[in-house]
Design a protein around this motif. Structure first.
Motif, mmCIF file in Angstrom:
data_model
loop_
_atom_site.group_PDB
_atom_site.id
_atom_site.type_symbol
_atom_site.label_atom_id
_atom_site.label_comp_id
_atom_site.label_asym_id
_atom_site.label_seq_id
_atom_site.Cartn_x
_atom_site.Cartn_y
_atom_site.Cartn_z
ATOM 1 N N ILE A 180 -4.716 4.171 -4.851
ATOM 2 C CA ILE A 180 -5.688 3.713 -5.848
ATOM 3 C C ILE A 180 -5.204 2.361 -6.350
ATOM 4 O O ILE A 180 -4.107 2.247 -6.897
ATOM 5 C CB ILE A 180 -5.815 4.687 -7.026
ATOM 6 C CG1 ILE A 180 -6.188 6.081 -6.533
ATOM 7 C CG2 ILE A 180 -6.861 4.176 -8.020
ATOM 8 C CD1 ILE A 180 -6.242 7.113 -7.641
ATOM 9 N N LYS A 181 -6.015 1.338 -6.162
ATOM 10 C CA LYS A 181 -5.660 -0.008 -6.591
ATOM 11 C C LYS A 181 -6.449 -0.385 -7.848
ATOM 12 O O LYS A 181 -7.574 0.060 -8.045
ATOM 13 C CB LYS A 181 -5.937 -1.024 -5.480
ATOM 14 C CG LYS A 181 -5.168 -0.743 -4.188
ATOM 15 C CD LYS A 181 -5.352 -1.845 -3.168
ATOM 16 C CE LYS A 181 -4.614 -3.107 -3.552
ATOM 17 N NZ LYS A 181 -3.158 -2.920 -3.547
ATOM 18 N N ASN A 182 -5.816 -1.206 -8.689
ATOM 19 C CA ASN A 182 -6.442 -1.674 -9.934
ATOM 20 C C ASN A 182 -6.917 -0.494 -10.780
ATOM 21 O O ASN A 182 -8.096 -0.370 -11.121
ATOM 22 C CB ASN A 182 -7.611 -2.614 -9.629
ATOM 23 C CG ASN A 182 -7.204 -3.799 -8.778
ATOM 24 O OD1 ASN A 182 -6.209 -4.452 -9.051
ATOM 25 N ND2 ASN A 182 -7.967 -4.061 -7.731
ATOM 26 N N LEU A 183 -5.968 0.362 -11.119
ATOM 27 C CA LEU A 183 -6.302 1.599 -11.831
ATOM 28 C C LEU A 183 -6.875 1.324 -13.216
ATOM 29 O O LEU A 183 -7.719 2.079 -13.711
ATOM 30 C CB LEU A 183 -5.041 2.464 -11.942
ATOM 31 C CG LEU A 183 -5.221 3.876 -12.480
ATOM 32 C CD1 LEU A 183 -6.116 4.691 -11.555
ATOM 33 C CD2 LEU A 183 -3.870 4.564 -12.640
ATOM 34 N N LEU A 184 -6.434 0.264 -13.879
ATOM 35 C CA LEU A 184 -6.874 -0.031 -15.239
ATOM 36 C C LEU A 184 -8.111 -0.921 -15.233
ATOM 37 O O LEU A 184 -8.363 -1.646 -14.267
ATOM 38 C CB LEU A 184 -5.746 -0.723 -16.008
ATOM 39 C CG LEU A 184 -4.390 -0.002 -16.008
ATOM 40 C CD1 LEU A 184 -3.362 -0.822 -16.783
ATOM 41 C CD2 LEU A 184 -4.516 1.396 -16.584
ATOM 42 N N ASN A 185 -8.862 -0.861 -16.329
ATOM 43 C CA ASN A 185 -10.008 -1.759 -16.466
ATOM 44 C C ASN A 185 -9.540 -3.196 -16.589
ATOM 45 O O ASN A 185 -8.433 -3.480 -17.050
ATOM 46 C CB ASN A 185 -10.856 -1.377 -17.676
ATOM 47 C CG ASN A 185 -11.750 -0.182 -17.392
ATOM 48 O OD1 ASN A 185 -11.988 0.155 -16.238
ATOM 49 N ND2 ASN A 185 -12.231 0.464 -18.440
ATOM 50 N N ASN A 186 -10.410 -4.121 -16.212
ATOM 51 C CA ASN A 186 -10.063 -5.523 -16.082
ATOM 52 C C ASN A 186 -11.035 -6.357 -16.912
ATOM 53 O O ASN A 186 -12.229 -6.088 -16.920
ATOM 54 C CB ASN A 186 -10.156 -5.901 -14.594
ATOM 55 C CG ASN A 186 -9.829 -7.338 -14.319
ATOM 56 O OD1 ASN A 186 -8.669 -7.705 -14.243
ATOM 57 N ND2 ASN A 186 -10.854 -8.151 -14.150
ATOM 58 N N SER A 197 -15.181 -5.918 -14.280
ATOM 59 C CA SER A 197 -14.310 -5.216 -15.217
ATOM 60 C C SER A 197 -13.730 -3.946 -14.605
ATOM 61 O O SER A 197 -12.637 -3.513 -14.961
ATOM 62 C CB SER A 197 -15.059 -4.876 -16.510
ATOM 63 O OG SER A 197 -16.151 -4.009 -16.246
ATOM 64 N N ASN A 198 -14.453 -3.342 -13.683
ATOM 65 C CA ASN A 198 -13.964 -2.150 -12.986
ATOM 66 C C ASN A 198 -13.650 -2.529 -11.543
ATOM 67 O O ASN A 198 -14.549 -2.611 -10.702
ATOM 68 C CB ASN A 198 -15.009 -1.040 -13.038
ATOM 69 C CG ASN A 198 -14.545 0.237 -12.347
ATOM 70 O OD1 ASN A 198 -13.431 0.307 -11.833
ATOM 71 N ND2 ASN A 198 -15.398 1.239 -12.333
ATOM 72 N N LEU A 199 -12.378 -2.788 -11.267
ATOM 73 C CA LEU A 199 -11.958 -3.196 -9.923
ATOM 74 C C LEU A 199 -11.275 -2.066 -9.156
ATOM 75 O O LEU A 199 -10.624 -2.315 -8.148
ATOM 76 C CB LEU A 199 -10.997 -4.389 -10.023
ATOM 77 C CG LEU A 199 -11.548 -5.643 -10.701
ATOM 78 C CD1 LEU A 199 -10.502 -6.745 -10.698
ATOM 79 C CD2 LEU A 199 -12.821 -6.122 -10.020
ATOM 80 N N ARG A 200 -11.417 -0.820 -9.650
ATOM 81 C CA ARG A 200 -10.748 0.287 -8.960
ATOM 82 C C ARG A 200 -11.243 0.406 -7.523
ATOM 83 O O ARG A 200 -12.436 0.385 -7.253
ATOM 84 C CB ARG A 200 -10.966 1.596 -9.714
ATOM 85 C CG ARG A 200 -9.937 1.844 -10.793
ATOM 86 C CD ARG A 200 -10.101 3.203 -11.429
ATOM 87 N NE ARG A 200 -11.357 3.309 -12.161
ATOM 88 C CZ ARG A 200 -11.547 2.837 -13.387
ATOM 89 N NH1 ARG A 200 -10.551 2.211 -14.011
ATOM 90 N NH2 ARG A 200 -12.707 2.990 -13.985
ATOM 91 N N ARG A 201 -10.274 0.536 -6.644
ATOM 92 C CA ARG A 201 -10.554 0.629 -5.218
ATOM 93 C C ARG A 201 -9.716 1.771 -4.650
ATOM 94 O O ARG A 201 -8.511 1.862 -4.887
ATOM 95 C CB ARG A 201 -10.215 -0.685 -4.524
ATOM 96 C CG ARG A 201 -10.638 -0.759 -3.067
ATOM 97 C CD ARG A 201 -9.964 -1.932 -2.387
ATOM 98 N NE ARG A 201 -10.294 -3.204 -3.009
ATOM 99 C CZ ARG A 201 -11.095 -4.120 -2.462
ATOM 100 N NH1 ARG A 201 -11.640 -3.886 -1.297
ATOM 101 N NH2 ARG A 201 -11.316 -5.265 -3.066
ATOM 102 N N TYR A 202 -10.362 2.641 -3.874
ATOM 103 C CA TYR A 202 -9.686 3.789 -3.282
ATOM 104 C C TYR A 202 -9.520 3.540 -1.781
ATOM 105 O O TYR A 202 -10.496 3.233 -1.088
ATOM 106 C CB TYR A 202 -10.494 5.065 -3.525
ATOM 107 C CG TYR A 202 -10.762 5.337 -4.987
ATOM 108 C CD1 TYR A 202 -9.865 6.070 -5.759
ATOM 109 C CD2 TYR A 202 -11.911 4.846 -5.600
ATOM 110 C CE1 TYR A 202 -10.112 6.318 -7.105
ATOM 111 C CE2 TYR A 202 -12.165 5.079 -6.944
ATOM 112 C CZ TYR A 202 -11.263 5.819 -7.687
ATOM 113 O OH TYR A 202 -11.501 6.050 -9.024
ATOM 114 N N LEU A 203 -8.290 3.668 -1.303
ATOM 115 C CA LEU A 203 -7.978 3.408 0.100
ATOM 116 C C LEU A 203 -7.416 4.667 0.747
ATOM 117 O O LEU A 203 -6.498 5.304 0.196
ATOM 118 C CB LEU A 203 -6.950 2.286 0.232
ATOM 119 C CG LEU A 203 -7.279 0.936 -0.406
ATOM 120 C CD1 LEU A 203 -6.108 -0.012 -0.239
ATOM 121 C CD2 LEU A 203 -8.536 0.346 0.189
#
Length: 336
Positions: A180-186, A197-203
């Protein structure tokens, strides 16, 4: 092309332009150049050698302000312990947007087999770092008075903290990763836009290395799935890699096909509405010479409507150090 077609295309392009410029470290196919650590923090120190990797990517040669990416990563074990550390720094420029980031990683590797001959290892990794976003608006007004309160006419800048976490599992010639990348809000410089603001990415990626006993050839099919939560985009990478063992090291080549499951609509000259999905093909060639590694990667977008027919070029240079003897009885190039 009619004016309305051009405006439609420009709007679609600019929306993607802003979103991509604030996505954190972009994910291309550079992980296939012996650099899985770049996308999976759990791969820090997983190999027998400590590694340094430098990549340079240039898109659309001949176009002004074309996207450019530079990454530098290093990772390795802490002595003979099961723990490892790593670090990544990068700079990514995309037109008026740019970002610079730095991450530090801690990983831990658990062996389930009784000896190191049979590879059976579970790894965990955590990366934490800062990303500085910039939006250069100095040329937006061209001396005209401010007509839009959103446009300030200066260089906007914002620095965010974020974390990545993941795990890897290796069993003989099989491997699987989840991150899980960029777990926190941005917040970035467009914090009023959900996609930035939501950059969460699941690999999720998995693969297997095939090798016939006594042969100097090995083959590695793999697949990578990524899902962007903010934009609800889903993308698959289908990869095939071949290795040839040589006296001086290893020659290898790869072919990667990227397919998005989500499309964008556009207006044709005849007035009909068509849609297309992102499709890219990337051939890669590389060589490992003693402790050095060199790779070249070319990406071609196969869609009918593209910004330019020029491809994306990427070079990767690597160096392995503090190497230990190959421990595992497997054809597992990412680990052995």
């Amino acid at each position: 092309m009619k004016l309305k077609n051009i405006l439609c295309y420009v709007c679609v392009y600019l929306i993607g332009y802003v979103g991509l410029a604030q996505e954190g470290l972009p994910i291309y196919t550079d992980y296939l150049t012996d650099n899985y650590y770049l996308i999976h923090p759990s791969m820090a120190g997983a190999a027998n050698c400590s590694k340094i990797r430098l990549t340079a990517r240039q898109q659309w040669f001949g176009q002004d302000d074309a996207p450019k990416l530079l990454t530098l990563s290093a990772n390795g074990r802490i002595g003979d312990s099961p723990s490892a550390i790593g670090g990544i720094v990068y700079t990514d420029k995309n037109g008026y947007h740019s970002q610079t980031g730095a991450y530090a990683t801690y990983a831990h590797h658990l062996m389930f087999s009784r000896s190191e001959v049979d590879l059976n290892m579970l790894s965990f990794g955590l990366s934490a770092g800062f990303i500085q976003y910039q939006l250069d608006e100095t040329s937006f007004l061209n001396g005209a008075p401010v007509a839009d309160p959103i446009i300030s006419g200066v260089v906007q800048s914002e620095t965010n903290f974020n974390i990545d976490l993941g795990f890897s599992y290796h069993f003989l010639d099989f491997y699987a990763h989840a991150t899980i990348k960029n777990l926190l809000n941005n917040s970035g410089v467009n914090n009023d836009i959900e996609i930035t603001s939501n950059l969460r990415r699941y690999l999720i990626s998995t693969g297997y290395v095939f090798n016939k006993y006594g042969s100097t050839w090995s083959f590695e099919p793999s697949v990578l799935f990524q899902y962007k939560e903010g934009t609800q985009e889903a993308i698959f990478d289908f990869n095939a890699k071949a290795y040839k063992q040589m006296d001086f090291g290893r020659l290898w080549g790869a072919l990667s096909y990227r397919q998005s499951l989500d499309g964008a609509e556009y207006l044709t000259n005849s007035g009909t509405i068509n849609s297309q999905k992102l499709q890219q093909i990337s051939p890669i060639i590389g060589v490992n010479y003693n402790n050095f590694m060199f790779a070249y990667n070319y990406t071609h977008q196969t869609n009918s409507v593209v910004f330019t027919n020029g491809g994306f070029h990427q070079l990767t240079l690597g160096y392995n150090f503090s190497c230990r003897k190959e421990r595992y009885d497997c054809e597992c190039p990412a680990v052995n």
